[in-house]
Design a protein around this motif. Structure first.
Motif, PDB file in Angstrom:
ATOM      1  N   PHE A   7       0.790  -1.218   0.000  1.00  0.00           N
ATOM      2  CA  PHE A   7       0.000   0.000   0.000  1.00  0.00           C
ATOM      3  C   PHE A   7       0.830   1.280   0.000  1.00  0.00           C
ATOM      4  O   PHE A   7       0.302   2.372   0.221  1.00  0.00           O
ATOM      5  CB  PHE A   7      -0.944   0.012   1.208  1.00  0.00           C
ATOM      6  N   VAL A   8       2.113   1.192  -0.258  1.00  0.00           N
ATOM      7  CA  VAL A   8       2.989   2.362  -0.238  1.00  0.00           C
ATOM      8  C   VAL A   8       2.489   3.441  -1.188  1.00  0.00           C
ATOM      9  O   VAL A   8       2.402   4.610  -0.821  1.00  0.00           O
ATOM     10  CB  VAL A   8       4.451   1.979  -0.557  1.00  0.00           C
ATOM     11  N   ALA A   9       2.156   3.072  -2.399  1.00  0.00           N
ATOM     12  CA  ALA A   9       1.702   4.069  -3.379  1.00  0.00           C
ATOM     13  C   ALA A   9       0.431   4.761  -2.899  1.00  0.00           C
ATOM     14  O   ALA A   9       0.305   5.984  -3.015  1.00  0.00           O
ATOM     15  CB  ALA A   9       1.474   3.413  -4.737  1.00  0.00           C
ATOM     16  N   GLU A  10      -0.477   4.002  -2.327  1.00  0.00           N
ATOM     17  CA  GLU A  10      -1.721   4.592  -1.831  1.00  0.00           C
ATOM     18  C   GLU A  10      -1.469   5.533  -0.657  1.00  0.00           C
ATOM     19  O   GLU A  10      -2.059   6.604  -0.563  1.00  0.00           O
ATOM     20  CB  GLU A  10      -2.718   3.503  -1.427  1.00  0.00           C
ATOM     21  N   GLU A  13       0.067   8.705  -2.077  1.00  0.00           N
ATOM     22  CA  GLU A  13      -0.917   9.518  -2.807  1.00  0.00           C
ATOM     23  C   GLU A  13      -1.855  10.218  -1.831  1.00  0.00           C
ATOM     24  O   GLU A  13      -2.188  11.392  -2.023  1.00  0.00           O
ATOM     25  CB  GLU A  13      -1.704   8.661  -3.795  1.00  0.00           C
ATOM     26  N   LEU A  14      -2.272   9.531  -0.780  1.00  0.00           N
ATOM     27  CA  LEU A  14      -3.114  10.158   0.232  1.00  0.00           C
ATOM     28  C   LEU A  14      -2.369  11.305   0.908  1.00  0.00           C
ATOM     29  O   LEU A  14      -2.931  12.379   1.121  1.00  0.00           O
ATOM     30  CB  LEU A  14      -3.571   9.129   1.270  1.00  0.00           C
ATOM     31  N   CYS A  15      -1.120  11.097   1.228  1.00  0.00           N
ATOM     32  CA  CYS A  15      -0.301  12.150   1.827  1.00  0.00           C
ATOM     33  C   CYS A  15      -0.244  13.358   0.891  1.00  0.00           C
ATOM     34  O   CYS A  15      -0.391  14.501   1.337  1.00  0.00           O
ATOM     35  CB  CYS A  15       1.104  11.630   2.117  1.00  0.00           C
ATOM     36  N   ALA A  16      -0.050  13.130  -0.386  1.00  0.00           N
ATOM     37  CA  ALA A  16       0.001  14.218  -1.361  1.00  0.00           C
ATOM     38  C   ALA A  16      -1.328  14.973  -1.407  1.00  0.00           C
ATOM     39  O   ALA A  16      -1.344  16.206  -1.451  1.00  0.00           O
ATOM     40  CB  ALA A  16       0.345  13.674  -2.748  1.00  0.00           C
ATOM     41  N   ALA A  43       5.669  21.365  -1.670  1.00  0.00           N
ATOM     42  CA  ALA A  43       6.900  20.590  -1.855  1.00  0.00           C
ATOM     43  C   ALA A  43       6.708  19.162  -1.348  1.00  0.00           C
ATOM     44  O   ALA A  43       7.158  18.201  -1.986  1.00  0.00           O
ATOM     45  CB  ALA A  43       8.056  21.272  -1.134  1.00  0.00           C
ATOM     46  N   CYS A  44       6.047  19.015  -0.221  1.00  0.00           N
ATOM     47  CA  CYS A  44       5.790  17.687   0.330  1.00  0.00           C
ATOM     48  C   CYS A  44       4.914  16.874  -0.621  1.00  0.00           C
ATOM     49  O   CYS A  44       5.188  15.699  -0.871  1.00  0.00           O
ATOM     50  CB  CYS A  44       5.133  17.804   1.703  1.00  0.00           C
ATOM     51  N   ALA A  45       3.877  17.484  -1.151  1.00  0.00           N
ATOM     52  CA  ALA A  45       2.985  16.790  -2.081  1.00  0.00           C
ATOM     53  C   ALA A  45       3.761  16.298  -3.303  1.00  0.00           C
ATOM     54  O   ALA A  45       3.563  15.162  -3.762  1.00  0.00           O
ATOM     55  CB  ALA A  45       1.842  17.707  -2.507  1.00  0.00           C
ATOM     56  N   GLU A  46       4.653  17.132  -3.796  1.00  0.00           N
ATOM     57  CA  GLU A  46       5.452  16.753  -4.959  1.00  0.00           C
ATOM     58  C   GLU A  46       6.329  15.536  -4.652  1.00  0.00           C
ATOM     59  O   GLU A  46       6.397  14.596  -5.449  1.00  0.00           O
ATOM     60  CB  GLU A  46       6.329  17.938  -5.378  1.00  0.00           C
ATOM     61  N   GLU A  47       6.965  15.542  -3.493  1.00  0.00           N
ATOM     62  CA  GLU A  47       7.822  14.418  -3.111  1.00  0.00           C
ATOM     63  C   GLU A  47       7.000  13.150  -2.878  1.00  0.00           C
ATOM     64  O   GLU A  47       7.426  12.056  -3.252  1.00  0.00           O
ATOM     65  CB  GLU A  47       8.647  14.766  -1.878  1.00  0.00           C
ATOM     66  N   CYS A  48       5.833  13.292  -2.267  1.00  0.00           N
ATOM     67  CA  CYS A  48       4.970  12.127  -2.049  1.00  0.00           C
ATOM     68  C   CYS A  48       4.553  11.514  -3.376  1.00  0.00           C
ATOM     69  O   CYS A  48       4.516  10.286  -3.510  1.00  0.00           O
ATOM     70  CB  CYS A  48       3.739  12.525  -1.237  1.00  0.00           C
ATOM     71  N   ARG A  49       4.255  12.354  -4.357  1.00  0.00           N
ATOM     72  CA  ARG A  49       3.845  11.827  -5.659  1.00  0.00           C
ATOM     73  C   ARG A  49       4.999  11.095  -6.343  1.00  0.00           C
ATOM     74  O   ARG A  49       4.779  10.128  -7.052  1.00  0.00           O
ATOM     75  CB  ARG A  49       3.290  12.935  -6.525  1.00  0.00           C
TER      76      ARG A  49
END
Length: 53
Positions: A7-10, A13-16, A43-49
């Motif tokens: 579930f890492v990707a999910e 993506e939720l964090c982003a 910046a955080c959203a970009e890194e999470c994506r």
């Protein structure tokens, strides 16, 4: 993430999405600390994506 969860990707993506929401909320205020928060959240959203990909 360190256990290579399925579930890492999910999670990322939720964090982003949460960071995008926070950035949107904070950017509506003129205070310098709110603008700095919005910038940090973007910046955080970009890194999470990047991790979600």
């Amino acid at each position: 993430m360190s256990a290579n969860s399925n579930f890492v990707a999910e999670y990322c993506e939720l964090c982003a999405e949460i960071c995008d929401w926070c950035a949107e909320q904070c950017s509506q205020h003129d205070h310098a600390h709110c603008q700095k928060c919005a910038e940090s959240c973007r910046a955080c959203a970009e890194e999470c994506r990047k991790l979600a990909a």
